[in-house]
Design an enzyme around this catalytic site. Structure first.
Site, PDB file in Angstrom:
ATOM      1  N   GLU A  96       0.824  -1.203   0.000  1.00 43.38           N
ATOM      2  CA  GLU A  96       0.000   0.000   0.000  1.00 43.38           C
ATOM      3  C   GLU A  96       0.865   1.263   0.000  1.00 43.38           C
ATOM      4  O   GLU A  96       1.999   1.247   0.462  1.00 43.38           O
ATOM      5  CB  GLU A  96      -0.922   0.025   1.227  1.00 43.38           C
ATOM      6  N   LYS A 269       2.815  -5.693 -42.613  1.00 42.89           N
ATOM      7  CA  LYS A 269       3.105  -6.952 -41.915  1.00 42.89           C
ATOM      8  C   LYS A 269       1.854  -7.811 -41.783  1.00 42.89           C
ATOM      9  O   LYS A 269       0.791  -7.315 -41.423  1.00 42.89           O
ATOM     10  CB  LYS A 269       3.647  -6.657 -40.511  1.00 42.89           C
ATOM     11  N   THR A 308       8.969  -4.487 -25.981  1.00 41.83           N
ATOM     12  CA  THR A 308      10.002  -5.509 -26.127  1.00 41.83           C
ATOM     13  C   THR A 308      10.857  -5.249 -27.362  1.00 41.83           C
ATOM     14  O   THR A 308      12.001  -5.685 -27.432  1.00 41.83           O
ATOM     15  CB  THR A 308       9.362  -6.904 -26.239  1.00 41.83           C
ATOM     16  N   GLY A 310      10.502  -6.280 -30.498  1.00 41.46           N
ATOM     17  CA  GLY A 310      10.603  -7.328 -31.507  1.00 41.46           C
ATOM     18  C   GLY A 310      10.148  -6.862 -32.885  1.00 41.46           C
ATOM     19  O   GLY A 310      10.775  -7.185 -33.904  1.00 41.46           O
TER      20      GLY A 310
END
Length: 422
Positions: A96, A269, A308, A310
Site C-alpha cells: 500500500e 506486416k 520488447t 521485436g
C-alpha cells in the site's frame, strides 16, 4: 502573470515521476527568472524607476498580499518561486501507498507528476526500502496522491503523465475492458481537471472524457533537431526516406515526411495473433512487404512507444535487406522492457541500425549508456505548456510545431564543413 513569489502553481512529484518533475522545475525556474528580468527592464524604464526599486516594490506587494506576515527572502532581490510541494510518500510492506503533503496547498493549482514506466530502483521510505515499481504500483501511487491533493483543498488538479497508463487498451474487440477509458473516468471522479501527456497511443482515448481536458504533446521538433545532427535534412548529402513501420504509425510518419519534404514508404506486416510475444526475440509477424523504395537511402522510422522491440528489430533487419544504407528510429516513449536492450545491442553489432532517438519522458538509466541511443529532452516543452496553461495563454503553436520544423530544415547545413563552421 506573477514572475516571482507568490505563485499559485505547485508541483507534487510521485516517486516515479520525481526525476522528470525535477527537470521540468529547473526549466520553469529559468523561465520565471528570464521573464522577470525582461519585465523589470521594460517597466523600470517606463516608470522611471531603478531596477532595484522596482524589485523592492514587487516584493512589498507580494508581502502585503500574503496571508502570512511576509515571505522569506531578501526585500530587494528577486525571489525565485519554490514550486515543488514538500510531500512524504510511505510504502507499506503489503504494497500500500500513502501520500502526505507537508505544507498547505489550499487554493493552489497543483500539477501531479508521475512516470508509470519508471522501473528503476526508487529510494522508498527515505531510502530505507529501495524497490523497483510496476506500472500498477505507479498508478496506485498516482491515485493516492490525487486523493491527498484533492482533500488538501487544491483549486485545480492537472496530471502530468509523459506516458498515459494502459493506453494500448483503448479499443474493444471482444469481451475485454477499455482500461484506458476506465482510468480516465477514475481521474475525473477524483476531481482531475486536465491531463498533459506525450504522443498518446490512440486519439480515441480523448473521447473517453466528458469534462476532463487532455493535452497531447508531440516530440517531433526535439526528435528532428537530433536527427539533423546525424544526417543532412536538406538531401544534399544524405538521401533520406521516411518509413512507417506499420499501418498504425502511418499518420505519425506522414507528418514527418510532409514536414521534412521527403518520400514516404511503409512496411506491411501479416501477423498471427494466436502468438503472444514475451520478449524482443519473439514475434507474431509471419510475412513483411515494403511499399516504397529504400535502396541506397537512409531510412527513418518513427513510432510512439517501444516495449520488447521485436517488431522494430524485424523491421530494421528487413530494411537493411532491402538495401537501406542506414536505419534510424525515433521513439517518443522508450520503454525497452524485458531484455530489449540486450537484443538491440546485438542488432547494433550486426549493423541492423545506426541510431535510435528517444526522449527523457521515460526514465531509463541503462539506455543512456548505449552508443546507439540518443536522448532528447522534452522537459522544456512540458514546462512551456504548464506555464501557458496556468496563466491562460494559448498552447496551439506548441501542439502543432510545423513552422518550427520548417525552419530547422531550411537552416540545416548541407555538409559537415558547413555544420562545423556554424
Amino acid at each position: 502573470m506573477p514572475y516571482c513569489e507568490p505563485t499559485s502553481l505547485g508541483i507534487v512529484a510521485c516517486p516515479g515521476g520525481e526525476a522528470f518533475a525535477d527537470e521540468v522545475i529547473t526549466h520553469l525556474k529559468h523561465m520565471y527568472k528570464h521573464r522577470f528580468t525582461l519585465k523589470n527592464d521594460v517597466i523600470s524604464k517606463r516608470y522611471e524607476l531603478t531596477k532595484e526599486e522596482l524589485v523592492q516594490r514587487i516584493n512589498l506587494a507580494n508581502d502585503l498580499q500574503t496571508s502570512d506576515l511576509c515571505f522569506k527572502g531578501s526585500t530587494d532581490k528577486y525571489r525565485q518561486p519554490k514550486l515543488k510541494i514538500d510531500t512524504k510518500f510511505t510504502y507499506f510492506a503489503n504494497g500500500e501507498f500513502k501520500a502526505e503533503l507537508n505544507e498547505t496547498i489550499r487554493g493552489m493549482d497543483i500539477y501531479v507528476f508521475q512516470d508509470v514506466e519508471n522501473h528503476e530502483v526508487l529510494p522508498l521510505n527515505g531510502g530505507k526500502n529501495p524497490k523497483a515499481l510496476s506500472v500498477n504500483d505507479h498508478v496506485i501511487s498516482l491515485l493516492v496522491t490525487i486523493d491527498a491533493v484533492r482533500q488538501a483543498g487544491a483549486r485545480s488538479i492537472t496530471l502530468v503523465l509523459p506516458v498515459y497508463p494502459y493506453s494500448r487498451q483503448h479499443k474493444k474487440k471482444g469481451r475485454e475492458g477499455l482500461t484506458a477509458s476506465l482510468l480516465g473516468h477514475i481521474y475525473e471522479m477524483q476531481g482531475v481537471n486536465r491531463i498533459i501527456t506525450l504522443d498518446l497511443h490512440s486519439r480515441e482515448i480523448v473521447n473517453a472524457f466528458s469534462k476532463l481536458n487532455l493535452e497531447n504533446l508531440h516530440a517531433s521538433y526535439q526528435i528532428i533537431r537530433e536527427l539533423g545532427k546525424i544526417v543532412d535534412l536538406t538531401g544534399k548529402r544524405d538521401d533520406l526516406v521516411v518509413v512507417s513501420p506499420d499501418t498504425g504509425a502511418i499518420d505519425r510518419n506522414k507528418f514527418y515526411a510532409s514536414g521534412l519534404k521527403l518520400p514516404l514508404a511503409m512496411i506491411y506486416k501479416e501477423r498471427d495473433y494466436s502468438i503472444v510475444t514475451q520478449n524482443a526475440s519473439e514475434t507474431n509477424i509471419k510475412s513483411v512487404k515494403l511499399l516504397g523504395d529504400v535502396k541506397g537511402k537512409v531510412a527513418f522510422l518513427a513510432d510512439d512507444m517501444l516495449g520488447t522491440g521485436g517488431t522494430l528489430l524485424k523491421a530494421m533487419g528487413f530494411l537493411k535487406e532491402q538495401g537501406a544504407t542506414k536505419v534510424i528510429c525515433a521513439i517518443s516513449l522508450p520503454f525497452f522492457t524485458g531484455n530489449a536492450i540486450e537484443q538491440f545491442d546485438e542488432a547494433y553489432k550486426q549493423g541492423l541500425f545506426y541510431r535510435i532517438i528517444g526522449t527523457n519522458a521515460v526514465y531509463h538509466e541503462e539506455l543512456l549508456k548505449r552508443e546507439w541511443y540518443i536522448s532528447t529532452n522534452v522537459s522544456g516543452l512540458f514546462a512551456n505548456v504548464i506555464t501557458r496553461i496556468h496563466y491562460n495563454q494559448s498552447i496551439g503553436e506548441l501542439l502543432d510545431n510545423r513552422t518550427i520544423i520548417e525552419k530547422i530544415v531550411k537552416n540545416a547545413p548541407a555538409d559537415k564543413k558547413e555544420a562545423e563552421s556554424k
